[in-house]
Structure formats: C-alpha cells, structure tokens
Design a protein around this motif. Structure first.
Motif, PDB file in Angstrom:
ATOM      1  N   PHE A  40      14.765  92.980 -66.896  1.00 53.97           N
ATOM      2  CA  PHE A  40      16.206  92.810 -66.257  1.00 53.97           C
ATOM      3  C   PHE A  40      17.018  93.993 -67.343  1.00 53.97           C
ATOM      4  O   PHE A  40      16.757  93.958 -69.081  1.00 53.97           O
ATOM      5  CB  PHE A  40      16.429  91.387 -66.797  1.00 53.97           C
ATOM      6  CG  PHE A  40      18.331  90.845 -66.559  1.00 53.97           C
ATOM      7  CD1 PHE A  40      19.029  91.303 -65.089  1.00 53.97           C
ATOM      8  CD2 PHE A  40      18.925  90.805 -67.285  1.00 53.97           C
ATOM      9  CE1 PHE A  40      20.008  91.724 -64.864  1.00 53.97           C
ATOM     10  CE2 PHE A  40      20.541  90.756 -66.572  1.00 53.97           C
ATOM     11  CZ  PHE A  40      20.922  91.295 -65.661  1.00 53.97           C
ATOM     12  N   SER A  74      21.484  95.285 -68.455  1.00 46.86           N
ATOM     13  CA  SER A  74      22.936  94.887 -67.710  1.00 46.86           C
ATOM     14  C   SER A  74      23.563  95.674 -69.012  1.00 46.86           C
ATOM     15  O   SER A  74      23.278  95.664 -70.434  1.00 46.86           O
ATOM     16  CB  SER A  74      23.207  93.420 -67.950  1.00 46.86           C
ATOM     17  OG  SER A  74      24.801  93.318 -67.850  1.00 46.86           O
ATOM     18  N   TRP A  77      30.318  97.818 -65.099  1.00 40.23           N
ATOM     19  CA  TRP A  77      29.264  96.661 -65.645  1.00 40.23           C
ATOM     20  C   TRP A  77      28.020  97.298 -64.357  1.00 40.23           C
ATOM     21  O   TRP A  77      28.500  97.517 -62.990  1.00 40.23           O
ATOM     22  CB  TRP A  77      29.785  95.478 -65.097  1.00 40.23           C
ATOM     23  CG  TRP A  77      29.111  94.584 -65.045  1.00 40.23           C
ATOM     24  CD1 TRP A  77      28.501  94.071 -66.368  1.00 40.23           C
ATOM     25  CD2 TRP A  77      28.890  92.897 -64.306  1.00 40.23           C
ATOM     26  NE1 TRP A  77      27.469  92.728 -65.929  1.00 40.23           N
ATOM     27  CE2 TRP A  77      28.273  92.110 -65.517  1.00 40.23           C
ATOM     28  CE3 TRP A  77      29.086  92.199 -63.801  1.00 40.23           C
ATOM     29  CZ2 TRP A  77      27.446  90.986 -64.419  1.00 40.23           C
ATOM     30  CZ3 TRP A  77      29.404  90.497 -62.875  1.00 40.23           C
ATOM     31  CH2 TRP A  77      27.862  90.424 -64.535  1.00 40.23           C
ATOM     32  N   GLN A  78      27.324  97.333 -64.754  1.00 42.13           N
ATOM     33  CA  GLN A  78      26.030  97.058 -64.182  1.00 42.13           C
ATOM     34  C   GLN A  78      24.839  96.594 -64.361  1.00 42.13           C
ATOM     35  O   GLN A  78      24.534  95.749 -65.173  1.00 42.13           O
ATOM     36  CB  GLN A  78      25.549  98.849 -64.797  1.00 42.13           C
ATOM     37  CG  GLN A  78      26.143 100.208 -64.634  1.00 42.13           C
ATOM     38  CD  GLN A  78      25.714 101.103 -64.578  1.00 42.13           C
ATOM     39  OE1 GLN A  78      24.521 101.425 -65.290  1.00 42.13           O
ATOM     40  NE2 GLN A  78      25.833 102.356 -63.604  1.00 42.13           N
ATOM     41  N   ASN A  79      23.651  95.859 -63.544  1.00 40.38           N
ATOM     42  CA  ASN A  79      22.835  95.165 -63.382  1.00 40.38           C
ATOM     43  C   ASN A  79      21.421  95.719 -62.600  1.00 40.38           C
ATOM     44  O   ASN A  79      22.004  95.738 -61.206  1.00 40.38           O
ATOM     45  CB  ASN A  79      23.496  93.736 -62.778  1.00 40.38           C
ATOM     46  CG  ASN A  79      24.532  93.680 -63.745  1.00 40.38           C
ATOM     47  OD1 ASN A  79      24.268  92.233 -64.880  1.00 40.38           O
ATOM     48  ND2 ASN A  79      25.889  93.322 -63.273  1.00 40.38           N
ATOM     49  N   ASP A  80      20.297  96.320 -63.250  1.00 35.37           N
ATOM     50  CA  ASP A  80      19.618  96.198 -62.624  1.00 35.37           C
ATOM     51  C   ASP A  80      18.170  95.306 -62.803  1.00 35.37           C
ATOM     52  O   ASP A  80      17.923  95.190 -64.005  1.00 35.37           O
ATOM     53  CB  ASP A  80      19.575  97.697 -63.397  1.00 35.37           C
ATOM     54  CG  ASP A  80      20.351  98.574 -63.125  1.00 35.37           C
ATOM     55  OD1 ASP A  80      20.340  98.514 -61.968  1.00 35.37           O
ATOM     56  OD2 ASP A  80      20.212  99.260 -63.858  1.00 35.37           O
ATOM     57  N   GLY A  95      19.241  97.005 -57.879  1.00 30.78           N
ATOM     58  CA  GLY A  95      20.912  97.279 -58.723  1.00 30.78           C
ATOM     59  C   GLY A  95      22.053  97.017 -57.787  1.00 30.78           C
ATOM     60  O   GLY A  95      22.322  96.911 -56.808  1.00 30.78           O
ATOM     61  N   ASP A  98      26.458  97.587 -58.559  1.00 29.40           N
ATOM     62  CA  ASP A  98      27.821  97.751 -60.575  1.00 29.40           C
ATOM     63  C   ASP A  98      28.469  97.368 -59.588  1.00 29.40           C
ATOM     64  O   ASP A  98      28.845  97.901 -57.833  1.00 29.40           O
ATOM     65  CB  ASP A  98      27.300  98.814 -60.642  1.00 29.40           C
ATOM     66  CG  ASP A  98      26.713  99.797 -59.546  1.00 29.40           C
ATOM     67  OD1 ASP A  98      28.098 100.077 -59.389  1.00 29.40           O
ATOM     68  OD2 ASP A  98      26.025 100.961 -59.111  1.00 29.40           O
TER      69      ASP A  98
END
Length: 824
Positions: A409, A411, A452-455, A472, A474
């Motif tokens: 994960f 972020s 804000w990015q989340n993968d 992802g 974002d």
C-alpha cells in the motif's frame, strides 16, 4: 573478462576463478560483517541489481565481488525494513539465479547458482587464499552508484510504481544528478535543454515555460503528484532535486488535467528524501548574471538503530541580475524531512519553504512586423526594474506498508500555498497619436492546493505470466485567485495595493518608443488630449477546482519477451466560481481515459514498443453564449525502440508519434467581458532520437534529435515550432597520468527557424534558427569538485522559439560560470 568488487576494488579473472571455489554460503543471519550483529534499517529502492549491490556494500562496508555479466540483466525489488545485513542481501537476490558466498568478514561473492550437470571444479574443497586476489585501481564508489553516468534505468512517475524504463511502452527521459553537475545547470530551465522534443520559453515573470512535442508542458508534477496551479509555480533550486523525469504524450491518465494544452507530455520533479546513507555536501556557484549560490545537503540516520533517517537541504542566492541591468534577484530555500522505517512500514514527512525574487528576463519589443524592427530600448527611463517574487510553502507525506511480499500500500499527499507578485513593462499601440506607448504592468496572484494519492499494488503469477496490478484513488483540490468577483476598474490614481490577492494592473507610461523615446513630447500629447495617465485594474475572481480519479493498471509480463501495460482512469473535474455579477457558477466534466501499450523484447538489449493514450483537458473559460467551452481531447499513437548499448552502460531511444487534438488553446478576447473561443485543432507528427550513457571509460554522452511537423486544422500557419532540433553533450574524465584529476565537457544546441505572430494584427514574422556552444573544465579532488565553464561561447544573439511583438526575450550573451561541491 573483468569482475567487479562492488564497494572497493576490482579483481582480475584469475583471482575470481579461485573465488569460485569457496565453501558453501553462510546462513543469512550469519553473514559476518563489521559492526553490530543486530538488524539495521535498509531502504534500498527497486533498481538494477548492480547498483543495489553497490548501495548494500557501501552501507555494510563489505566488498561484493560479482561478474558484470551475471548481474547485468537483473533487477531487484530492493530491501526495505529493519534487517540483518545477510537478510537484506538475500532480499536483493530474491527471484534471481544468483547466490552469495562469504569468503571473509569483509568480502562476499555473488555468482550464478550451479546448474544440474555442471562440472565441479577439482579444487572445490580448497580454502580461499586472500593473497591470491590481485587488486587493480581503486574505483570511485560515488560514480558507480549511479545508473551508469548519464544513463538511468528506472522511473516511478510513468506507472506510479518503480519500473524499468525498458518495460515502459512510452518515451521517457531521466535527467540525473550526473547530468546536472556536468552541464553546470543552476535552474530547471537549464535541465531539459538537451532532452528530445523539449523546448524552453522565457515567461513574463521569469518562471520557466516548457513545450513538449509542440504543446505546453502543463502544470507539471512533483514526486508524481500533479501540481494544482500554473504561472505562480515556484520551483526549488536544483540542490533540492534528485532527478527530473520527462514523460512524453498526454498524461491525463496520471491525473494531470491542467488547462494548459498539455497534450505533449509532462515534467516530473523528484525531490531529495531521507536516506540511511550519509550525505554531507556543500555546493556553490558564481556567475555574472546568476549571482552567487550556496547550498547544503545533509542526510543520514537519526537514531542508533537506524530506524529514523533525515534529509535537510538549504540554499540561498544573491545578486542575480540581467544584462540590461535589472537586479535585486535573490532566493532562499529550506527543506527538512524525516522518515521512519519499520519491519513492514515506512512513513515520511517533509516541509519546503521557497522565497525567490527573480529579475524579469531581458527583452525588447517589435516596432513593426519583423524581427529587424526590434526596439533598441530595453528599459524605459524612470520605471522600476522588472522583478517578480514567488513564495511557496509545501508540506508533504508518504506512507508505505507491505502486507506481504506481493501486496503493498502506498499513500502520499501534499499541501501547497503559493503567492506571486511582480512588475514588468510592455507596450500598446496608440492609433490616435501613432505612438507606441510603453505600459507598466503589475500583478498579484495567490493559490493553494492539496493532492492525495492512494495505491494498492499486488503481484499475481500464473505459470510464465506475471500481473502487477495497481488500484488507486486520488483527489486534488485547488483554490486560485481572490475570493471576490472578476471585474475591471478604470482610472485608479494610485497603485492598487489594497485591491485584493489577485489582480493585474496596467498603467501607460509617457514615453514614445517609435519616436526615439521623447518622453516630454509624449507626456505633452497626453496632456493636450486630456487623457489621464491612470491605472486600469483587472480583478481576478477566485475559483475552486476539484479533480478526482479512480485508477486501474495492470503491468503484465508474459515469459521473457512480452510486457503489456493496460490502464484505465475515470477522471472527474468540477469548477466552482462566479460570473462577473457574483452569480455562482459550476462546471463539471467526467471522462474515461484509457491507455494501452505493448513491449516486445527482441533480445535482452533490444525492446520494441507501441502505445496509444488519451488526453483530456477541461476548459473553465466562458464562450460568447455565456456557457463553458467544451473540454479538449487528444489521442496519441507512438511506436519506438529502446536499445541498450556498450555493455548496458548506454541507451538509445527512438520514437515516432502522432498527436491529434480536437481543439487547442482558447483564444481570449482582450476586452471585457473577456469571452473566449476554442482555438483550432491540430495534428503533430514527429521523430525523436535520444542517446544517454557511457560509451567508454570516463566518456559520457547525451544527444538528441527532434524532427517535427505540425498542421493546424484551420490551415493557419504554425507558430513556435522549429522543424529541426538537435543537441549533443559529451563529458570526459581523464584516468591516467598527470591529467587524471581533470575532466572536460562541451555541448552544442541547435534548432531551425520558427514563426512568431503579432497579437494586434496577426502578422507573421520569422524567428531565425540558431546554435549555441558551451564548454567547461573540471578539477576533481578526493572529496571535492570545481568546474569553470562558459555558456554561449561565441556570444550569439539567442531568441526563444516563440513570442509576439509585446515581449521579445533575448537570451544572455557569453556567460562565465564557476560551480563546485565539497563532501565533508
């Protein structure tokens, strides 16, 4: 054949033959290395195995003996977390056909595992005799840790994961620290000059503007996160930048949907971050126009167990000026960051403070419709110097967590607040008097945004097929301008310092450029006609912009020869602003954005690729009907090849592309209420060839060739688009005799002619082709380097590739520059 000791020295083939007859490898936790036997923090990123072994050897103070052929084609997923040295080395070798053996407390051998049926050396039981190792010349570890001089092997920004450049079906260029130091680059505008398909244009306020494949480069990205605001964009000094990545083609798939016609590519600036390896570097430069710069870069562990690491970068500049005499330039930069590394989790937080005051670029104006009518007046008497100030505060965080070997994960996020203000002069044509009247303009603009990015990344294997899947989400939100409404106010006697946080003020000056600068007669004419010399203020209303996206990507490896990249993004855009009367206005757009590419590896050194990608650009401007203009879209098709040469120390990339845009930059009316109409669509074709790497010991080369053809759909002539562009830079460091501490470098930049167009009557004028030569000489010490160089060696008059009659930027003449660094 020569084998390499990664970390200290080299040994000969005969010595390595004896090293092959070592006892079996010790257990992972039993690796005998100097220092405490407890686990320490390792943060070795995914990269080529050869450079990862260098990093491991330097951190553990252990020599790693390898065969260059055995590790050349391997990449490693890195070693992250608190590990024993042996366990960290095993992490680096995981998935390869390599094994390690420990010969003594200071030496480890990495070799290929024996295959069934291989002959066993008759002396396999002999003990290792250290005296049989024949040391050769000492190797500078700092040079070996790089990806081979000017060549880089991986990118993160293209796929949001660390990926080998040869596995990316797209043209990507990486400008690393070796290139920056060799070319004496002092600002981002210097960095991309030798990259194929990239052109640099001076801006009114001194900020760099880039064109990629004939289009604006958009807002760009920082650490892979799209920036939220253009024009007030304030870039850090190069001492705070690890590398610069240039991605070619539409990058809406990564969330870059800025309103700047950015269909040709994007520039990603990768900042320096905390690391366990100790850094103590002082950098400096001095030049006639750039003034004096001083920077410091500090990094290392911040705790006894190595779990905490830090980075501190600070820099300052004084006495920057332009050849025409505009001065007062200075800058300050301060960027601390701290990271914590656990067994499976890494957290990083950092701050950046930028305060730049930049003299406006040297420029003239055109008094007619040809370049030969350029004014001799480069400054207007009695007016302040052109000057712009940029202030930026940025907070950033990163979080990485490994659920298992195959599930991770990531972020990251940033909050940025920017403020810019400045002044410059241009002119307006006065039809009543037949004068060319200079106009002093001042501006102020503020903006803040967060990203804000989340993968979540996962790896799946089915036989000889491997899927690296990334899912992802974002979100980005930008506030630009003032909270008030837009409007125009005439005849303000004083400077509009109290008119808010976003405005452009224009004030005519009593000076006649065409009449030879007769300030008295011009002022008299204004008085006789009872025309007040007053200030006009255009207030820039504020807006809130929200961008969000869902992102799905699959990197598929099929056997040893095929790689497929398939990605899909659902992007949504919302703009909240108001009309001139204060009525709220909202614009929303959504679109699916696909990307598909294929790589075929003909051999380990040759890969061919094909790619198609889509661009999407919302348009917040209003048309004459009072409604928002339609979003612009583009489609790119690209085919190319990447060729690793000179024992994988260099790479040649060739790309053919076509970009089609349904409509381009909007044309905005210069008069209130500033309605806009879409510009013409266009088709861009091009060929780009780029070479980067080491062609011989000590000799690094960077070269590019760009051929471009652009056609406007309305058959108008194309401006700012030279058809031919070429550049070559070579750096050589002597290795023998009395010249060994010295190095030399030189380069040539050249392009063909282009066209400009006047804004008042649409007349075309020619901008001549040009070439510029630069060279330098470097003296290397044990822990220092000093470079003396000359840019524009033959003092040519250099112009940008595009401008109009109101702003004709003229590049500096011959410039002598002193740069250097000291590791303490």
């Amino acid at each position: 054949m020569q084998y390499t000791v990664r970390g200290r020295r080299r040994v000969s083939t005969g010595a390595f033959a004896l090293l092959f007859a070592l006892p079996p490898a010790v257990a992972a936790d039993g690796l005998d290395v100097p220092g405490p036997a407890t686990a320490v923090s390792f943060a070795i990123a995914p990269q080529p195995l050869s450079t990862a072994l260098l990093a491991w050897g330097k951190q553990t103070n252990v020599q790693v003996v390898t065969s260059s052929g055995s590790v050349a084609n391997w990449r490693t997923d890195g070693a992250q977390g608190v590990l024993t040295p042996g366990a960290a080395l095993d992490e680096l070798l995981r998935g390869t056909d390599l094994e390690r053996e420990s010969s003594d407390p200071h030496t480890v051998v990495v070799r290929q595992k024996p295959k069934p049926g291989d002959a066993v050396a008759p002396d396999a039981g002999l003990a290792f005799d250290p005296s049989s190792v024949i040391p050769l010349a000492t190797v500078d570890v700092r040079g070996l840790i790089t990806d081979g001089g000017f060549k880089a092997d991986s990118t993160r920004s293209a796929t949001r994961t660390e990926t080998s450049i040869t596995d990316v079906p797209q043209s990507v260029s990486v400008v690393n620290r070796d290139v920056i130091a060799s070319q004496q680059a002092v600002a981002l505008g210097d960095v991309a000059r030798y990259v194929a398909g990239v052109q640099y244009v001076d801006g009114y306020g001194g900020s760099p503007l880039f064109l990629i494949r004939g289009f604006d480069a958009g807002l760009g990205m920082t650490d892979g996160m799209p920036n939220g605001v253009a024009r007030t964009e304030d870039l850090p000094p190069l001492v705070g930048i690890e590398r610069v990545e240039v991605l070619r083609g539409p990058e809406a798939i990564l969330g870059d949907t800025s309103q700047n016609n950015n269909f040709g590519g994007s520039i990603n600036v990768v900042m320096k971050r905390p690391q366990a390896e100790t850094v103590r570097t002082l950098t400096y430069s001095a030049g006639e126009y750039d003034g004096a710069r001083l920077g410091i870069d500090l990094a290392g562990t911040a705790s006894k167990d190595g779990a905490f690491t830090y980075r501190l970068v600070a820099a300052g500049q004084r006495a920057a000026k332009t050849p025409q005499g505009d001065g007062g330039g200075r800058s300050h930069y301060f960027a601390p960051s701290l990271a914590w590394q656990g067994a499976h989790t890494r957290i990083m937080g950092g701050l950046e403070f930028v305060d730049n005051r930049v003299p406006g670029p040297e420029h003239a104006v055109l008094l007619g419709s040809t370049l030969s009518s350029r004014s001799t007046v480069r400054d207007v008497p009695g007016t302040p110097d052109d000057l712009s100030t940029f202030r930026t505060t940025r907070a950033v965080f990163e979080l990485d967590h490994d659920f298992s070997d195959d599930w991770t994960f990531h972020s990251q996020g940033q909050y940025v607040r920017q403020r810019s203000d400045g002044r410059n002069w241009t002119y307006e044509s006065d039809n009543f008097f037949g004068m060319l009247t200079p106009v002093a303009r001042s501006f102020r603009y503020t903006a803040d945004y967060w990203t804000w990015q989340n993968d979540i990344a996962a790896r799946f294997r089915h036989g000889d097929v491997t899927h690296n899947v990334l899912v992802g989400f974002d979100l980005a939100r930008t506030h630009a301008g003032d909270n008030g409404t837009s409007g125009v106010t005439e005849n303000i006697a004083e400077h509009p310092t109290n008119k808010g946080d976003a405005f452009v003020a224009t004030r005519p000056l009593p000076y006649d450029l065409r009449g030879g600068g007769d300030a008295f007669s011009a002022e008299t004419k204004f008085a006789e006609a009872e025309i007040p010399i007053s200030t006009t203020v255009q207030l820039l209303g504020g807006s809130w912009q929200t961008n969000s996206g869902l992102y799905l990507q699959d990197q598929i490896a099929v056997g040893e020869h095929w790689n497929i990249l398939a990605a899909l993004r659902r992007t949504s855009y919302r703009l909240d602003t108001s009309f001139a009367d204060g009525t709220p206005r909202r614009v929303t757009k959504s679109r699916w954005i696909p990307k598909l590419g294929v790589v075929y590896k003909l051999t380990p050194e040759v890969s061919l690729y094909a790619d198609t990608s889509t661009g999407f650009q919302p348009n917040p401007l209003l048309g004459k009907d009072g409604q928002p203009l339609p979003a612009a879209t583009s489609r790119q098709v690209e085919v190319g090849g990447k060729f690793d040469l000179f024992d994988h120390q260099a790479r040649l990339t060739a790309a053919l592309y076509r970009i089609r845009v349904d409509h381009s930059v909007s044309l905005v009316s210069p008069e209130p209420p500033f309605f806009a109409t879409p510009g013409p669509g266009q088709t861009n074709h091009g060929l780009e060839v780029e070479f980067a790497g080491r062609v011989a010991p000590g000799l690094d080369v960077l070269a590019s060739l760009t051929e471009t053809r652009i056609h406007n759909n309305d058959d108008t002539r194309v401006t700012g688009a030279p058809r031919h562009q070429a550049a070559v830079w070579a750096s050589y460091r002597f290795s023998e005799g009395s010249l060994r501490p010295w190095g030399v470098a030189a380069g040539v930049l050249a392009r063909s002619h282009s066209l400009g167009r006047t804004s008042n009557d649409g007349q075309y004028f020619g901008i001549p082709g040009q070439a510029s030569v630069e060279a330098n000489v470097t003296r290397y010490g044990e822990n220092w380097r000093v470079t003396l160089g000359v840019k524009n060696l033959f003092a040519r008059t250099l112009y940008a590739v595009n401008f109009d009659e109101t702003f004709v930027p003229i590049r500096q003449g011959r410039v002598v520059l002193l740069t250097g660094s000291y590791d303490f």
